[in-house]
Design an enzyme around this catalytic site. Structure first.
Site, PDB file in Angstrom:
ATOM      1  N   GLY A 229      -4.618   5.734  -9.883  1.00 46.39           N
ATOM      2  CA  GLY A 229      -6.041   6.027  -9.797  1.00 46.39           C
ATOM      3  C   GLY A 229      -6.859   4.941 -10.460  1.00 46.39           C
ATOM      4  O   GLY A 229      -6.383   3.813 -10.671  1.00 46.39           O
ATOM      5  N   GLU A 251      -0.665   3.103 -12.535  1.00 42.13           N
ATOM      6  CA  GLU A 251      -1.015   2.081 -11.529  1.00 42.13           C
ATOM      7  C   GLU A 251      -2.490   2.253 -11.245  1.00 42.13           C
ATOM      8  O   GLU A 251      -2.908   3.251 -10.657  1.00 42.13           O
ATOM      9  CB  GLU A 251      -0.171   2.268 -10.267  1.00 42.13           C
ATOM     10  CG  GLU A 251      -0.115   1.015  -9.411  1.00 42.13           C
ATOM     11  CD  GLU A 251      -1.235   0.937  -8.397  1.00 42.13           C
ATOM     12  OE1 GLU A 251      -2.203   0.166  -8.647  1.00 42.13           O
ATOM     13  OE2 GLU A 251      -1.164   1.623  -7.380  1.00 42.13           O
ATOM     14  N   CYS A 285      -6.479  -0.365  -3.855  1.00 47.77           N
ATOM     15  CA  CYS A 285      -6.471  -0.990  -5.182  1.00 47.77           C
ATOM     16  C   CYS A 285      -6.236  -2.488  -5.100  1.00 47.77           C
ATOM     17  O   CYS A 285      -6.698  -3.250  -5.954  1.00 47.77           O
ATOM     18  CB  CYS A 285      -5.427  -0.333  -6.077  1.00 47.77           C
ATOM     19  SG  CYS A 285      -3.738  -0.405  -5.434  1.00 47.77           S
TER      20      CYS A 285
END
Length: 485
Positions: A229, A251, A285
């Protein structure tokens, strides 16, 4: 068989069977605002009972022969492949994925299960030297109950990549997907594991809010947390985990740089740069958040990238399979994106393409200049925005790429791969792609970032997964009891 038959999961949670939830949430299609169903929503009180049942079931699951655990994971992989079309439809409608991205998710999900199945038979220890006349062993044993907390942006991959290896190694799992993607990020995994023959109580599905996530981290029966997140949320999870002496794998966010050197193939560099920034509307991400381009070619790069962006179709990926970008997940995220774009213009950037939206459909945007002070350059936008900034020398490019709190992914485009390797050594990131953009994932590869992007490679490949989801136990054996003074 219809894998995702709504009569099974509507308003329900999963703990080996489907039971009515105390609360529900409307499953919404972001492209249209239409209601797709009603998902069960967990409350804090569900966590302790799930953890208790998981801890009980885990002991028997860990004692199950490795080939039987592997068989369940292989069956899960086959189910992801057999029901790929049905699962992809939910990814398209609930998560706003374009069809290619939905296909990528089901492909990787199957591979995660196959690779996890192979984990079950990996050597899980080593023989150690000892000063005494005895056999000394270091043995890897299951951690126990693993809590998996996954986000909305790649809901299937970012859930199953922790769930599958944790199960293969003998753990039980409590999985909390983002409630915005409760079906494609949660129900799908539960149904696949159910049909694959996973014993009751080994996997629990608890879609819920931050309070449910906190309860999972705090529960004494949950020994490991695997969280994917934002960096802000990850810091909170890490602090809470430390307070309760949990192992927490994080992560987190990124603002990945793509270095375009003066000898790069321009046409292919533009194509790679566009994919890196606009794939899944930039809601990844690893998204290319900073395009660092040599000053001798930056004008052409901006012009061609803007032209590419202007030609990309944006729309509902369910009704038009040819769209390149679908909807942003919700209005709050869209408004954050737009505010960063407008603030960057105020800071001196020029909108070369995009910068507008229609409902949740945000046009792919190219920002020219503005420097490191432009908010869309300095921050993780999590939207389809490509800020382009020039550099004059290799040393300047290295300094600019390294000047970020994040350290997730790095792309370097050049005709000289050895020069790229030398540059990569000077820029701290968890992932480097030479002559490719910054977004990629494979089940066989270690994945993770450094600094504000997380706690290193905690997913993918046998080494990272075994370290993440097992504990080391020291065992000694000798033929008789030694005399002690």
């Amino acid at each position: 068989m219809v894998l995702l038959d709504p009569t099974l999961w509507t308003g329900a949670l999963f703990s080996g069977d489907w039971t009515a939830a105390q609360d529900t949430r409307v499953v919404t299609e972001p492209a249209t605002g239409n209601e797709l169903g009603q998902a069960g929503l967990a409350v804090v009180g569900n966590v302790a009972e799930a953890a208790r049942r998981a801890a009980e079931a885990q002991r028997q699951w860990a004692a199950t022969p490795f080939h039987e655990r592997a068989a369940v994971l292989r069956a899960a992989g086959q189910l992801f492949e057999e029901h790929a079309a049905e699962i992809q439809e939910w990814l398209i409608r609930e998560a706003g994925c374009v069809r290619a991205k939905a296909g990528f998710e089901t492909h990787v999900a199957a591979q995660e299960c196959y690779e996890a199945a192979a984990l079950a038979s990996q050597p899980l220890g080593e023989v150690l030297p000892s000063e005494k006349k005895r056999l000394s062993l270091a043995r890897r044993v299951p951690s126990g109950v693993v809590g998996v907390i996954a986000p909305f942006n790649a809901p299937l991959i970012l859930g199953i990549r922790s769930v599958a290896p944790a199960l293969a190694l003998g753990n039980a799992v409590i999985h909390k997907p983002d409630p915005r993607t409760a079906v494609c990020g949660g129900v799908v995994i539960a149904r696949v594991l159910q049909e694959a023959g996973l014993p009751d109580g080994v996997f629990h599905l608890l879609p819920g809010g931050a309070d449910v996530g906190a309860a999972i981290v705090e529960d004494p029966l949950v020994r490991v947390i695997s969280f994917t997140g934002s960096t802000a949320a990850g810091r909170t999870v890490g602090q809470l985990g430390a307070r309760h002496l949990k192992r927490v794998h994080l992560e987190l966010g990124g603002n990945s740089a793509l270095l375009v050197l003066d000898d790069a193939d321009m046409e292919r560099a533009v194509s790679a740069g566009a994919f890196g920034s606009f794939f899944h509307q930039g809601q990844i991400c690893m998204t290319t958040g900073r395009h660092l381009v040599h000053s001798s070619i930056v004008g052409d790069y901006v012009e061609q990238l803007a032209s590419k962006a202007q030609g990309l179709p944006v729309g509902d990926p369910y009704t038009d399979e040819n769209v390149a970008l679908g909807p942003i997940i919700d209005a709050a995220q869209r408004d954050k994106i737009h505010s960063l774009v407008r603030a960057s213009v105020d800071a001196g950037a020029r909108v070369a393409a995009g910068g507008t939206f229609d409902d949740l459909f945000y046009r792919p945007t190219v920002l020219d200049g503005g420097g490191a002070g432009a908010p869309a350059y300095a921050s993780e936008v999590f939207g389809p925005v490509a800020p382009v900034v020039p550099f004059s020398s290799v040393d300047e490019a290295v300094a600019m790429a390294a000047d970020s709190e994040y350290g997730l992914s790095l792309g370097i485009l050049t005709g000289d791969v050895m020069r790229a390797m030398e540059l990569a050594e000077r820029i701290p990131t968890g992932i480097v792609h030479i002559n490719d953009q910054t977004v990629d994932d494979e089940a066989v590869a270690p994945f993770g970032g450094v600094a504000a992007s997380g706690t290193g490679s905690r997913f993918g490949g046998p080494t990272a997964n075994i370290e993440a989801f097992t504990e080391v136990r020291w065992i000694t054996m000798q033929g008789r009891i030694d005399p002690y003074p």
